[in-house]
Design a protein around this motif. Structure first.
Motif, PDB file in Angstrom:
ATOM      1  N   LEU A 124      31.262  84.615  39.372  1.00  0.00           N
ATOM      2  CA  LEU A 124      30.227  83.729  38.849  1.00  0.00           C
ATOM      3  C   LEU A 124      30.424  83.489  37.352  1.00  0.00           C
ATOM      4  O   LEU A 124      30.299  82.347  36.877  1.00  0.00           O
ATOM      5  N   SER A 125      30.756  84.515  36.613  1.00  0.00           N
ATOM      6  CA  SER A 125      31.016  84.343  35.180  1.00  0.00           C
ATOM      7  C   SER A 125      32.203  83.419  34.953  1.00  0.00           C
ATOM      8  O   SER A 125      32.171  82.540  34.086  1.00  0.00           O
ATOM      9  N   SER A 126      33.249  83.601  35.741  1.00  0.00           N
ATOM     10  CA  SER A 126      34.433  82.754  35.615  1.00  0.00           C
ATOM     11  C   SER A 126      34.103  81.305  35.952  1.00  0.00           C
ATOM     12  O   SER A 126      34.539  80.371  35.250  1.00  0.00           O
ATOM     13  N   GLY A 127      33.333  81.104  37.030  1.00  0.00           N
ATOM     14  CA  GLY A 127      32.972  79.747  37.415  1.00  0.00           C
ATOM     15  C   GLY A 127      32.139  79.041  36.361  1.00  0.00           C
ATOM     16  O   GLY A 127      32.332  77.844  36.100  1.00  0.00           O
ATOM     17  N   LEU A 128      31.222  79.758  35.725  1.00  0.00           N
ATOM     18  CA  LEU A 128      30.414  79.160  34.667  1.00  0.00           C
ATOM     19  C   LEU A 128      31.272  78.807  33.455  1.00  0.00           C
ATOM     20  O   LEU A 128      31.061  77.772  32.808  1.00  0.00           O
ATOM     21  N   ASP A 129      32.242  79.656  33.141  1.00  0.00           N
ATOM     22  CA  ASP A 129      33.145  79.348  32.026  1.00  0.00           C
ATOM     23  C   ASP A 129      33.999  78.123  32.340  1.00  0.00           C
ATOM     24  O   ASP A 129      34.342  77.343  31.438  1.00  0.00           O
ATOM     25  N   ALA A 130      34.359  77.935  33.610  1.00  0.00           N
ATOM     26  CA  ALA A 130      35.187  76.790  33.998  1.00  0.00           C
ATOM     27  C   ALA A 130      34.390  75.489  34.043  1.00  0.00           C
ATOM     28  O   ALA A 130      34.973  74.403  34.076  1.00  0.00           O
ATOM     29  N   LEU A 131      33.078  75.591  34.023  1.00  0.00           N
ATOM     30  CA  LEU A 131      32.212  74.423  34.148  1.00  0.00           C
ATOM     31  C   LEU A 131      32.086  73.699  32.814  1.00  0.00           C
ATOM     32  O   LEU A 131      31.911  74.316  31.760  1.00  0.00           O
ATOM     33  N   ARG A 132      32.176  72.387  32.878  1.00  0.00           N
ATOM     34  CA  ARG A 132      31.959  71.580  31.682  1.00  0.00           C
ATOM     35  C   ARG A 132      30.481  71.607  31.298  1.00  0.00           C
ATOM     36  O   ARG A 132      29.614  71.704  32.171  1.00  0.00           O
ATOM     37  N   PRO A 133      30.157  71.507  30.009  1.00  0.00           N
ATOM     38  CA  PRO A 133      28.747  71.334  29.634  1.00  0.00           C
ATOM     39  C   PRO A 133      28.156  70.124  30.355  1.00  0.00           C
ATOM     40  O   PRO A 133      28.743  69.043  30.381  1.00  0.00           O
ATOM     41  N   GLY A 134      27.021  70.339  30.987  1.00  0.00           N
ATOM     42  CA  GLY A 134      26.393  69.301  31.785  1.00  0.00           C
ATOM     43  C   GLY A 134      26.733  69.384  33.259  1.00  0.00           C
ATOM     44  O   GLY A 134      26.071  68.744  34.080  1.00  0.00           O
ATOM     45  N   GLY A 135      27.752  70.160  33.624  1.00  0.00           N
ATOM     46  CA  GLY A 135      28.157  70.279  35.019  1.00  0.00           C
ATOM     47  C   GLY A 135      27.241  71.196  35.808  1.00  0.00           C
ATOM     48  O   GLY A 135      26.413  71.928  35.255  1.00  0.00           O
ATOM     49  N   VAL A 136      27.395  71.165  37.137  1.00  0.00           N
ATOM     50  CA  VAL A 136      26.547  71.967  38.019  1.00  0.00           C
ATOM     51  C   VAL A 136      27.409  72.929  38.834  1.00  0.00           C
ATOM     52  O   VAL A 136      28.563  72.628  39.182  1.00  0.00           O
ATOM     53  N   LEU A 137      26.821  74.078  39.142  1.00  0.00           N
ATOM     54  CA  LEU A 137      27.522  75.127  39.887  1.00  0.00           C
ATOM     55  C   LEU A 137      26.609  75.643  40.984  1.00  0.00           C
ATOM     56  O   LEU A 137      25.412  75.851  40.778  1.00  0.00           O
ATOM     57  N   GLY A 138      27.189  75.868  42.154  1.00  0.00           N
ATOM     58  CA  GLY A 138      26.462  76.481  43.260  1.00  0.00           C
ATOM     59  C   GLY A 138      27.059  77.840  43.571  1.00  0.00           C
ATOM     60  O   GLY A 138      28.275  77.982  43.704  1.00  0.00           O
ATOM     61  N   TYR A 139      26.178  78.846  43.661  1.00  0.00           N
ATOM     62  CA  TYR A 139      26.602  80.204  44.034  1.00  0.00           C
ATOM     63  C   TYR A 139      26.001  80.512  45.396  1.00  0.00           C
ATOM     64  O   TYR A 139      24.785  80.396  45.596  1.00  0.00           O
ATOM     65  N   ALA A 140      26.862  80.891  46.350  1.00  0.00           N
ATOM     66  CA  ALA A 140      26.405  81.138  47.719  1.00  0.00           C
ATOM     67  C   ALA A 140      27.019  82.420  48.249  1.00  0.00           C
ATOM     68  O   ALA A 140      28.138  82.800  47.887  1.00  0.00           O
ATOM     69  N   THR A 141      26.255  83.086  49.105  1.00  0.00           N
ATOM     70  CA  THR A 141      26.788  84.203  49.878  1.00  0.00           C
ATOM     71  C   THR A 141      26.254  84.112  51.287  1.00  0.00           C
ATOM     72  O   THR A 141      25.149  83.622  51.509  1.00  0.00           O
ATOM     73  N   CYS A 142      27.024  84.590  52.239  1.00  0.00           N
ATOM     74  CA  CYS A 142      26.533  84.703  53.612  1.00  0.00           C
ATOM     75  C   CYS A 142      25.994  86.108  53.804  1.00  0.00           C
ATOM     76  O   CYS A 142      26.405  86.853  54.690  1.00  0.00           O
ATOM     77  N   SER A 143      25.091  86.475  52.918  1.00  0.00           N
ATOM     78  CA  SER A 143      24.422  87.771  52.968  1.00  0.00           C
ATOM     79  C   SER A 143      23.100  87.637  52.255  1.00  0.00           C
ATOM     80  O   SER A 143      23.034  87.058  51.170  1.00  0.00           O
TER      81      SER A 143
END
Length: 545
Positions: free
Chosen positions: A453-472
């Motif tokens: 999740l930290s890596s994905g947020l760093d890869a995200l451009r300012p203004g971009g959106v991120l979805g975090y999901a688990t099958c748990s």
């Protein structure tokens, strides 16, 4: 004992029927020693066949089921192992359905069945030779979980044992299964799990008998005790239950895990109209506008659109979280996006990547799908193939998702993280997961999830959106991971995932969890227990969704 250890006369029976001498039934116990045979004078308990006439081999369906269970015991996955064995044995129709029910029925209910077996033998299941235990479970499922006549279940299972293991083990299996057959399934439930409670189907709370022991709940519903406790805590943590309703809700959830799920298909948008699947015999989904459900069973491979990749097998919970993330992108990012780049950080085996690829076409986005292994990357390539044929620009790569944020910072307008997890939300589809996972797995996985999740947020451009999901639904893998990572980041805001799912849902309403998070449940929405959170990387003052 390890599967690789050599046979020992005091532990195993070889194929020639060797092993320990028979032991007589212990008077008054109803138990049979390993290799022993019940000594009764009741002619109804005797076989009318001469030994030379008794079945020595199992039918093909039972043989395939036994071989699959042995492979699963050695580490294989039932959903991957069984189809290949059915094909190699040329089984279809009723035989394939029978073998499938045996494998999945035993895998789901083996905790309960082992408790029954412990009452019918001097040897605890954990001390039995694994092949013998597997055939016993097959026999018990036919006796207690299917409509197979008792004499046929015992005779066929003894024949399977005689052919696969040996005559000595067959004598033991025969005696134990006859003990099992003397008591109906509902009576066994009261004997092995008296404190499990009861939630009568189709009745109100007045018929609810509260459990007095979570361990008995686990035995009755065939879940390890630690999973029962984790799911109960998750129902409370996500706001799905109150202290007054949680025990009844828990029984409903565990029951749902033991009911085979319908096969759900997705008509990948832009590649196929969902009406084409409905006209072919499927029923509409309840949440996703692109879902079609095979309520009467059937082989998904029988649909040409599934074979060519325009449709695929995908749970509705998995579908709607992707659709909700793209809805957030359309509202907040797309109006100002130039040459948008999307990232599926943990793309294998490819179901969500296939949907993202289809959705990327009308939005002019390039999708980057990352996986950690070559094999899973190949599965992703197959899943996105039809979308690429229709014009999607997709790049599939192999790499460590924890490093992408540092290697490609501020690079993507949309990021999806379907994080590796315990899989406690998919136990109805992958029942073997309940026996593979241990509490120790949770700590290792949450550390990985936080890094991703930290890596994905760093890869995200300012203004971009991120979805975090688990099958748990486990609180440690869901709420706690998101809170720990976002608490220390002033550049991240959580969006209202519930409102996003409501906006794209066929029904117009999805049961939301606590605050910004959504947690779906098998016993409520009829989906896998998917958790979903949506967040945005700030570029200016926080915007309202």
């Amino acid at each position: 004992m390890s599967e690789n250890e050599p046979d020992r006369p005091d532990r195993r029976h070889d194929r020639r029927g060797g092993g320990r001498p028979e032991r007589r039934e212990r008077p008054g116990t109803g138990r049979v020693g390993y290799g022993g045979q019940a000594r009764r004078t009741d002619p109804g308990k005797r076989s009318s066949q001469r030994p030379s006439e008794r079945r020595r081999h199992a039918d093909p369906a039972r043989s395939v089921a036994y071989e699959t269970l042995r492979a699963v015991s050695d580490g294989a996955y039932a959903n991957l192992e069984l189809p290949g064995r059915l094909r190699r044995a040329h089984l279809g129709g009723r035989d394939a359905a029978f073998a499938t029910e045996l494998v999945y029925g035993v895998t789901r209910m083996r905790g309960f069945y082992d408790a029954v077996l412990a009452r019918c033998s001097d040897r605890a299941p954990v001390d039995m030779d694994p092949p013998v235990l597997d055939v016993l479970r097959l026999g018990v499922h036919q006796l207690l979980g299917m409509r197979v006549p008792a004499h046929a279940a015992v005779d066929a299972t003894v024949g399977l044992t005689r052919g696969e293991i040996g005559a000595g083990a067959a004598s033991f299996v025969n005696a134990v299964l006859r003990r099992v057959s003397e008591t109906p399934a509902e009576d066994w439930m009261g004997l092995v799990a008296p404190g499990a409670g009861r939630r009568a189907e189709g009745t109100d709370d007045g018929a609810f008998e509260a459990p007095t022991s979570l361990e008995d709940v686990g035995v009755a519903h065939s879940h390890p005790g630690w999973i029962v406790r984790a799911l109960r805590a998750a129902l409370l943590a996500h706001g799905a239950s109150t202290p007054e309703t949680v025990d009844a809700d828990l029984l409903d959830l565990l029951h749902a895990h033991n009911v085979p799920a319908d096969v759900t298909l997705i008509a990948r948008p832009g590649l196929l109209e969902v009406e084409d699947l409905l006209e072919a015999g499927a029923s509409p989904g309840t949440l996703s506008p692109y879902a079609a459900i095979l309520t009467e069973g059937g082989d998904p491979g029988g649909f040409p659109a599934v074979r060519d990749g325009r449709a695929a097998v995908q749970d509705e919970g998995s579908q709607v979280l992707v659709l909700a993330l793209v809805e957030a992108y359309d509202r907040l990012v797309a109006p100002g996006a130039s040459e948008p780049r999307w990232l599926d950080l943990c793309a294998g085996p490819g179901g969500k990547a296939g949907l993202l690829a289809a959705l990327s076409i009308p939005r002019g986005a390039t999708l980057f799908a990352n996986e950690t292994s070559e094999h899973r990357a190949e599965l992703v390539e197959s899943a996105v193939g039809a979308a690429m044929d229709a014009g999607a620009e997709v790049f599939v790569g192999v790499g460590d998702g924890r490093r992408i944020g540092a290697e490609e910072p501020n690079s993507f307008d949309l990021v999806l993280i379907d994080a590796p997890c315990t899989g406690l939300g998919a136990l109805r589809r992958r029942p073997d997961a309940r026996w593979r996972r241990t509490p120790a797995d949770v700590g290792d996985l949450t550390a990985l999830q936080e890094d991703l999740l930290s890596s994905g947020l760093d890869a995200l451009r300012p203004g971009g959106v991120l979805g975090y999901a688990t099958c748990s639904p486990h609180e440690a893998e869901t709420i706690q991971v998101v809170n720990r990572v976002t608490r220390g980041r002033a550049d991240v805001e959580l969006l209202d995932a519930g409102r996003l799912l409501d906006s794209i849902s066929r029904s117009g309403h999805v049961t939301a969890g606590r605050g910004s998070f959504v947690q779906l449940w098998p016993h409520v929405e009829g989906t896998d227990a998917m958790f979903f959170a949506v967040m945005r990387r700030r570029e200016a003052p926080a915007g309202d969704l």
